[in-house]
Structures are given as C-alpha cells and as structure tokens.
Design a protein around this motif. Structure first.
Motif, PDB file in Angstrom:
ATOM      1  N   ALA A   5      -2.098  11.937   5.011  1.00  0.00           N
ATOM      2  CA  ALA A   5      -2.438  12.139   6.421  1.00  0.00           C
ATOM      3  C   ALA A   5      -1.487  13.111   7.097  1.00  0.00           C
ATOM      4  CB  ALA A   5      -2.420  10.802   7.154  1.00  0.00           C
ATOM      5  N   PHE A  36      -4.161  15.701   8.352  1.00  0.00           N
ATOM      6  CA  PHE A  36      -4.779  15.442   9.650  1.00  0.00           C
ATOM      7  C   PHE A  36      -4.808  16.671  10.564  1.00  0.00           C
ATOM      8  CE2 PHE A  36      -4.691  10.504  10.162  1.00  0.00           C
ATOM      9  CZ  PHE A  36      -5.521  10.402   9.058  1.00  0.00           C
ATOM     10  N   ILE A  76      -8.149   7.094   7.111  1.00  0.00           N
ATOM     11  CA  ILE A  76      -8.531   7.896   5.950  1.00  0.00           C
ATOM     12  C   ILE A  76      -9.817   7.357   5.341  1.00  0.00           C
ATOM     13  CG2 ILE A  76      -7.841   8.569   3.605  1.00  0.00           C
ATOM     14  CD1 ILE A  76      -4.935   8.539   4.627  1.00  0.00           C
TER      15      ILE A  76
END
Length: 479
Positions: free
Chosen positions: A295, A299, A371
């Motif tokens: 992440a 992200f 996720i």
C-alpha cells in the motif's frame, strides 16, 4: 514587437536543455529528493475508492464498531484516521523530524539487473532498507508511538512475524520514550536470532509466540506444544496484553487503514522521483502479507489509476499463504483467538497456520481490507510464488544490484522480473517500479538453505484451505 530570433533561440535552448535532462535521467542510477521535499501529508485512499469499504463489525453484536469499542486498544487520533474520509492528513512535525533521519529514501534505476536479464524494459525500485531498522515499517511505528505518547500511554504491545515490525516499533518507542513488548512468531524467533537482538538493543522485551505469558498463548500450547506460531496467534497475545493493562495500547504493523495511510510517504516520494527520471511506471509492484509495504508504494499510484491512468498494479504473495489468490473475501477475525473486531478481507481463516517459510512477514491469514476491496474492484491483481523461485530472483538481484533483499521483498523482485519477461515476449518496452522494503542481512539462514539446495517449496493444498475456511462459517457475510 518581440525579437523573433531571440524567441526562437530561447525555444531551441529550452528544447536542448530538456533533451539533455532526459538523456542524463536515462543513464542516472539514483534519484534522490532533498529533505525539504519529504511529504508533509499522508494520502488517504478511502475517499477515492470506487466501492466504499465494508464496515468493521463488533464480534458480539454484529453491528459496526464505534470509537468506544476501539479505545482500549488505540488512541483516539488513530481511531479517527481509521475511518477518516479526508483525502489527506497532516503529518505532525515531531514525526517529520524523526522521519528525516532516513527519509526521503532513494529511488534506483536497476540498470545492471536490466542487463543481466536482457530486457528492453526499464526497472526501478524504491529502497526502504535505508531506515535504521532496515525496512519500511518505521513510517507507521513512529506515528503510532507518537500518538500513543500524546494520549498518555506509556507502553505498547505488538506482534511481529519476521521481526521487521517488532524492531521498527522498538526503535520508535526508544526514540519517543515508551516501553515496548513484542510477541514474535516462534519460527521467526528461532530463524532470526539477530533480529531478536536488534529488538532488545532498542530496549524492548521480546518473547516467542505462542508463549506462556497470555491465556491465548497457553491455550495454543496445550493443543500443540510444538506450534511454529503465526501472526494470528501473536496478535491474540498482544491484544490480550494491551487490554489487560491500563497503561498499554496495542500497536499493529499492517492491515488497518491508519497503518497503510502512514506508509503512503513511500509512493508520494516515488511519484516525484519518477518525474526526475523522466518516466512513469506502467507496472507498480509490491509484496503482500498484511499489505502495508504494498500500500505504501501503490496507493498514491492507484490514485492516478482511479483517475484514469493506465497502470498495472501487482500484489505478490507466497504460494504457501495465498490469501489474495486463493482466499475468500469474507468477514473474519484478525487473530486466532477471536479477540479482534470482524473485518471484511481476503482470508484463509483465522485459525490457519502457514507453513514455516522464510518470508515470515508474509505469513498472515488475512490481507488489509482496503487492498482486498481494490482487488475485488479489479484495480489490483495478485500472483503467488514458490519460495525457491523467489530466492532465485533474490540471488540474481543481489548479484547485479548488490543489495541482498529480505525474502519478503524478494517476492516483489520476482514479480518485476516476470513482468519484464512478459513484456519482452509481447515485444513491448515497459517501465516497472517495485518496492524493496527491506534488506536480508538477518536472513542468511534462509540463503544458506537455498544455496545448499535445502529450501523446500510449499504450495497450499485445497484440503487445508477448505479446513481453515470452516472457521469462518456462520460469521456475517459482506455486502
């Protein structure tokens, strides 16, 4: 009237300068940001998700949890970040000051790796191994220690798999002035004695999990005195420890929204560094256990993908613990003893105990809800690899780039090499970016086994998946 000759000359100079800059970027190895360019806000992906995350449920009532339900475990600031719909959250100055000990971290162009495999693609990696504990984990450890100290907690309890999270929290607690208790998965405690010593050097207390120190640990040992442990078991012990002491909070190194939020400094820096390299990734790759490393890099790039940019985002996991590729999207507990709230995530079942592979940080039965939702929405895809293949890629990387990678991060390396090979076979040239989240200096036992041909491949069989998933029968079903 402007001097047209001067305007034309200026235009030629500008084009020439841009061309020189691009040429230099093409041959450059390191892309380094100034300390002043350290991100000052964390990026929150929740408002950008095309599908809202499922609510976290109270295991007793089945209703969404409220702040009061979580207050025994976390400070209110982190509880607020967990459910925040703000697109960005300011990083406290005290946290930035500690970040500056190692951030911004470098971005590398893997020229030698590219030559070693003969690819036409460009491969970049963001290197988080330069932090004092040697991984990406301090990005959230420092933040969590800071917020707990602000709220008056004096002690934190946590679990750790490979030891990267445990050492990061021990480091953060030492700098901020908190006590720290670490329950380390037993197989990793035995495989990685130097990581153990590192945790102790920063003043934390550490015990192998399952342990005799908690009711959860004792119950597991009664059932299986030789249990290798798991992150689910260690989480149960740490949560029990925290709930039982007023001065103690629980600190988690992955999975929860606020943890992933703190890691987004990685991807924000990488976006700026890719600009310095005059490039943008076609493929973004990270290894996945709970999901914080993935992440952190992915992200900020997923924000670009959600906005319409064409990016292939790949999550890499071990075949021995194939949560995203073979798990079920369902409500489940985050721990083995069912002490945590219920979260909707890809899971193999909370009583699943992964085989004792050397990528200890990826041995977790669940994946971060954010996720999991991104995979469900088709914005992220996942692949699972056998550990001998992963170590072969790790040795190739070490022999070309010089960095000995941790077994966890080597999954991302293997994914990057597969992506480059696929591009070559398709006659394409792609730009590939992966997160190298830690070094392998404490994993030499694993490399010894691989180099001696003693490393065993473990692929999870369907019967064990079916058995483990029986544990979640009767729990609420996600919408």
């Amino acid at each position: 009237m402007p001097d047209l000759h001067a305007v034309a000359a200026f235009g030629l100079v500008t084009v020439y300068a841009r061309g020189v800059q691009q040429t230099r970027a093409a041959s450059q190895t390191k892309f380094i940001l100034d300390e002043s360019e350290l991100p000052r806000r964390w990026y929150n992906i929740r408002p950008d998700l095309p599908t809202a995350p499922q609510p976290v449920l109270h295991p007793g009532t089945g209703q969404p949890v409220g702040p009061d339900d979580l207050a025994p475990l976390f400070p209110m600031e982190l509880i607020g970040q967990e459910v925040s719909e703000e697109p960005e959250i300011a990083i406290p100055e005290e946290v930035l000051e500690i970040y500056s000990l190692w951030r911004p971290t470098p971005l590398f162009r893997a020229h030698r790796l590219e030559r070693a495999i003969g690819t036409r693609s460009r491969i970049f990696y963001k290197y988080e191994g330069v932090s004092p504990p040697g991984s990406h984990k301090p990005n959230t450890a420092v933040a969590q220690a800071y917020y707990n100290k602000q709220e008056g907690r004096t002690r934190l309890a946590t679990e750790t798999g490979a030891g990267q999270w445990g050492s990061a929290l021990a480091f953060a607690c030492k700098l901020i002035g908190l006590e720290c208790k670490v329950y380390m998965v037993k197989i990793s405690y035995e495989q990685k004695p130097n990581r153990r010593s590192m945790i102790q050097a920063w003043g934390a207390e550490i015990v192998p999990s399952p342990s005799e120190e908690t009711q959860s640990g004792r119950a597991i040992l009664v059932q299986n005195p030789d249990s290798p442990g798991s992150l689910g078991i260690a989480i149960s012990e740490a949560v029990e420890d925290a709930v039982g002491r007023d001065n103690t909070a629980y600190s988690l190194g992955s999975v929860l929204n606020h943890v992933l939020l703190h890691q987004t400094v990685i991807g924000q820096e990488a976006l700026l560094q890719m600009e310095l390299a005059s490039a943008f990734p076609d493929v973004v790759i990270g290894c996945v256990g709970g999901g914080s490393n993935f992440a952190g890099l992915a992200f900020p790039f997923l924000r670009e993908k959600i906005a319409g940019r064409d990016i292939d985002v790949l999550a890499c996991e071990p075949a021995a613990c194939p949560t995203l590729t073979r798990g079920l999207f369902a409500y489940d507990f985050g721990d083995t003893s069912k002490l945590t709230p219920l979260v909707a995530m890809h899971t193999l079942g909370h009583d699943f105990v992964p085989a004792p592979i050397h990528a200890g940080g990826l041995r977790y039965h669940g994946v971060a809800p954010l996720i999991s939702q991104l995979v469900r929405d088709g914005l992220v895809r996942a692949e699972a690899y056998l550990q001998n293949d992963v170590f072969a890629s790790a040795v190739l990387f070490a022999g070309s780039e010089g960095i000995l990678p941790a077994p966890e991060a080597a999954h991302a390396i293997h994914g990057a090499l597969r992506a480059a090979t696929a591009a070559d076979e398709a006659g394409e040239e792609r730009t590939i970016l992966f997160n190298l989240s830690g070094h392998g200096h404490f994993d030499m036992g694993a490399y010894d086994n691989y180099l001696a041909g003693k490393l065993e491949d473990v692929a999870l069989d369907e019967d064990e998946i079916d058995r483990a998933l029986h544990a979640i029968e009767g729990l609420p079903t996600p919408a």
